[in-house]
Design a protein around this motif. Structure first.
Motif, mmCIF file in Angstrom:
data_model
loop_
_atom_site.group_PDB
_atom_site.id
_atom_site.type_symbol
_atom_site.label_atom_id
_atom_site.label_comp_id
_atom_site.label_asym_id
_atom_site.label_seq_id
_atom_site.Cartn_x
_atom_site.Cartn_y
_atom_site.Cartn_z
ATOM 1 N N GLY A 167 0.817 -1.208 0.000
ATOM 2 C CA GLY A 167 0.000 0.000 0.000
ATOM 3 C C GLY A 167 0.848 1.255 0.000
ATOM 4 O O GLY A 167 0.616 2.195 -0.775
ATOM 5 N N THR A 170 2.690 1.513 -3.415
ATOM 6 C CA THR A 170 1.821 1.955 -4.496
ATOM 7 C C THR A 170 1.495 3.432 -4.374
ATOM 8 O O THR A 170 1.441 4.161 -5.379
ATOM 9 C CB THR A 170 0.531 1.119 -4.518
ATOM 10 O OG1 THR A 170 0.867 -0.271 -4.610
ATOM 11 C CG2 THR A 170 -0.365 1.499 -5.680
ATOM 12 N N GLU A 171 1.298 3.893 -3.166
ATOM 13 C CA GLU A 171 1.004 5.314 -2.953
ATOM 14 C C GLU A 171 2.157 6.182 -3.445
ATOM 15 O O GLU A 171 1.949 7.211 -4.098
ATOM 16 C CB GLU A 171 0.730 5.571 -1.469
ATOM 17 C CG GLU A 171 0.131 6.926 -1.174
ATOM 18 C CD GLU A 171 -1.232 7.110 -1.820
ATOM 19 O OE1 GLU A 171 -1.456 8.199 -2.393
ATOM 20 O OE2 GLU A 171 -2.054 6.181 -1.766
ATOM 21 N N LYS A 174 2.280 6.167 -7.339
ATOM 22 C CA LYS A 174 1.235 7.033 -7.898
ATOM 23 C C LYS A 174 1.615 8.512 -7.766
ATOM 24 O O LYS A 174 1.369 9.304 -8.683
ATOM 25 C CB LYS A 174 -0.098 6.754 -7.198
ATOM 26 C CG LYS A 174 -0.703 5.399 -7.570
ATOM 27 C CD LYS A 174 -1.856 5.022 -6.657
ATOM 28 C CE LYS A 174 -3.013 5.982 -6.761
ATOM 29 N NZ LYS A 174 -4.137 5.555 -5.889
ATOM 30 N N GLN A 224 -8.657 -0.217 -2.074
ATOM 31 C CA GLN A 224 -8.032 1.084 -1.865
ATOM 32 C C GLN A 224 -7.228 1.548 -3.074
ATOM 33 O O GLN A 224 -7.180 2.747 -3.364
ATOM 34 C CB GLN A 224 -7.121 1.048 -0.637
ATOM 35 C CG GLN A 224 -6.558 2.419 -0.259
ATOM 36 C CD GLN A 224 -5.926 2.427 1.112
ATOM 37 O OE1 GLN A 224 -5.946 1.426 1.832
ATOM 38 N NE2 GLN A 224 -5.369 3.570 1.494
ATOM 39 N N TYR A 225 -6.615 0.598 -3.802
ATOM 40 C CA TYR A 225 -5.642 1.011 -4.810
ATOM 41 C C TYR A 225 -5.925 0.540 -6.238
ATOM 42 O O TYR A 225 -5.352 1.100 -7.179
ATOM 43 C CB TYR A 225 -4.247 0.501 -4.417
ATOM 44 C CG TYR A 225 -3.726 1.113 -3.143
ATOM 45 C CD1 TYR A 225 -3.264 2.417 -3.120
ATOM 46 C CD2 TYR A 225 -3.717 0.385 -1.955
ATOM 47 C CE1 TYR A 225 -2.800 2.985 -1.950
ATOM 48 C CE2 TYR A 225 -3.248 0.945 -0.783
ATOM 49 C CZ TYR A 225 -2.791 2.253 -0.784
ATOM 50 O OH TYR A 225 -2.333 2.811 0.375
ATOM 51 N N CYS A 226 -6.755 -0.483 -6.443
ATOM 52 C CA CYS A 226 -6.783 -1.149 -7.745
ATOM 53 C C CYS A 226 -8.076 -0.919 -8.521
ATOM 54 O O CYS A 226 -9.140 -0.710 -7.948
ATOM 55 C CB CYS A 226 -6.554 -2.644 -7.567
ATOM 56 S SG CYS A 226 -4.920 -3.018 -6.912
#
Length: 388
Positions: A167, A170-171, A174, A224-226
């Motif tokens: 998480g 990935t943050e 991005k 949350q991310y995908c």
């Protein structure tokens, strides 16, 4: 190709409630999911010419995207020697080759969060997406093998902690894709200052993001991310069960569900099923045992499918692709299953593996598509602006 200028445009085009997207699980070895020695013998060699021809055939047929799985460790020696999950080209490098050889189809490639730094993925992903005109997606994998961790001189990290780290990772990625100014991120696992060199990703604020974890931690990460969650779901009831679990996350957004499927399509009634049963007679038990030991031992969603079986029965079921949705039959029969899947579940996409992959095998799947179109669940990519 007209570039995809925003994430909103991409999702508006590709995720209509009645539309079913088709992804092709690109070979990561001579066999994947069905570890048949006969299949390994019959498929083409893993050469540049054969793989480029395969990608181009998928694009001609009407697939929306190619999906390239990946792992690092070569500890599965029996599988490697027999061509099961082997040889496997490094996903991001293969992705660039396939993006160069095609014009419209999307290419989703695997990057591990556990064995990279965020800047590595941000820089490589931006290059892939910008160079292709917005056709790249990231399959986010945390790693699941102790042998893989040892290859990098790392400790094998607990399952849920890997997702916490992913998480944060990935943050950061991005942010590096979307921010023009330098970032200053001070997290629990990563600390990053600065900005990556241009180009930025064509898709903004970020490319299409995919994961394949259906554990509690995996689904929390996906919500949350995908944009898409690839799942092991052999039937509609399993898909609906996963959908219920996603709803329980009470997140502001929910990723599109994409079950794995396995396809053999033949015109004669019973012909495809006979081919499948013949392939199952040559399942390589030792190779399957190696692969299943990693997967069933470390991936919670896979283990749950086989928890009621004994070890030997689970191994053979796993090696026979028992965890994939069955798309084996005549064009009309396969279409009926896909139409039912779309109408009775929240499936947005299907990720299809062909155990006897070849350009001709993919092009044979085209006979399924008119039935899907007539039912109103699919339309040719060119009519959707080649969104994927």
């Amino acid at each position: 190709m007209d570039p995809i200028t925003s994430k909103e445009d991409l999702m508006k085009q590709r995720s209509g409630p009645d539309h079913l997207s088709l992804g092709y699980f690109f070979p990561a070895g001579k066999t994947n999911h069905l570890y048949s020695d006969e299949a390994a013998r019959r498929v083409p060699e893993m050469t540049k010419a054969n793989l480029v021809a395969l990608a181009q055939a998928a694009e001609r047929t009407g697939f929306d995207s190619l999906f390239i799985a990946d792992n690092w460790s070569g500890h599965q020696r029996a599988a490697e020697e027999a061509g099961h999950q082997s040889p496997a080209y490094h996903a991001p490098l293969l992705a660039m080759a396939l993006l160069t050889a095609t014009d419209r189809i999307g290419v989703i490639s695997t990057f591990h969060t556990t064995h990279h730094k965020p800047a590595h993925v941000a820089r490589m992903g931006a290059t892939l997406d910008a160079f292709s005109g917005g056709r790249w997606g990231w399959n986010i994998v945390t790693g699941f093998s102790a042998a893989e961790a040892a290859l990098f001189g790392e400790a094998f990290i607990d399952h849920d902690v890997r997702y916490d780290m992913a998480g944060e990772f990935t943050e950061i990625v991005k942010m590096l894709w979307s921010e023009d100014d330098a970032i200053d991120f001070d997290g629990m696992y990563y600390k990053v200052k600065g900005r990556i060199k241009k180009p930025r990703t064509m898709q903004q604020p970020h490319p299409f993001l995919v994961s394949a974890g259906s554990s509690e931690a995996g689904m929390a990460f996906a919500t949350q991310y995908c944009d898409q969650l690839v799942v092991l779901a052999p039937d509609e009831a399993t898909v609906n069960g996963i959908d219920d679990k996603l709803n329980q996350q009470k997140a502001k957004r929910k990723p599109e569900i994409s079950p794995f499927g396995m396809a053999i399509v033949r015109e004669g009634d019973g012909e495809a099923e006979e081919i499948l049963e013949g392939l199952k007679k040559s399942i390589n038990v030792e190779a399957t045992r190696e692969i299943s030991a990693d997967v069933l031992g470390s991936i919670e969603s896979s283990r749950a499918l086989y928890e009621k079986m004994g070890e030997e029965e689970a191994t053979l079921a796993f090696g026979g692709a028992g965890h994939l949705m069955n798309l084996v039959g005549t064009p009309e029969q396969v279409a009926e299953r896909l139409i039912s899947l779309k109408k009775n579940t929240n499936t947005g996409s299907v990720l299809i593996n062909f155990p006897l992959w070849s350009p001709a095998e993919l092009e044979g799947f085209a006979a399924v598509l008119p039935y899907l179109r007539e039912a109103g669940v699919w339309s040719p990519p060119e009519e959707r602006g080649y969104s994927w």
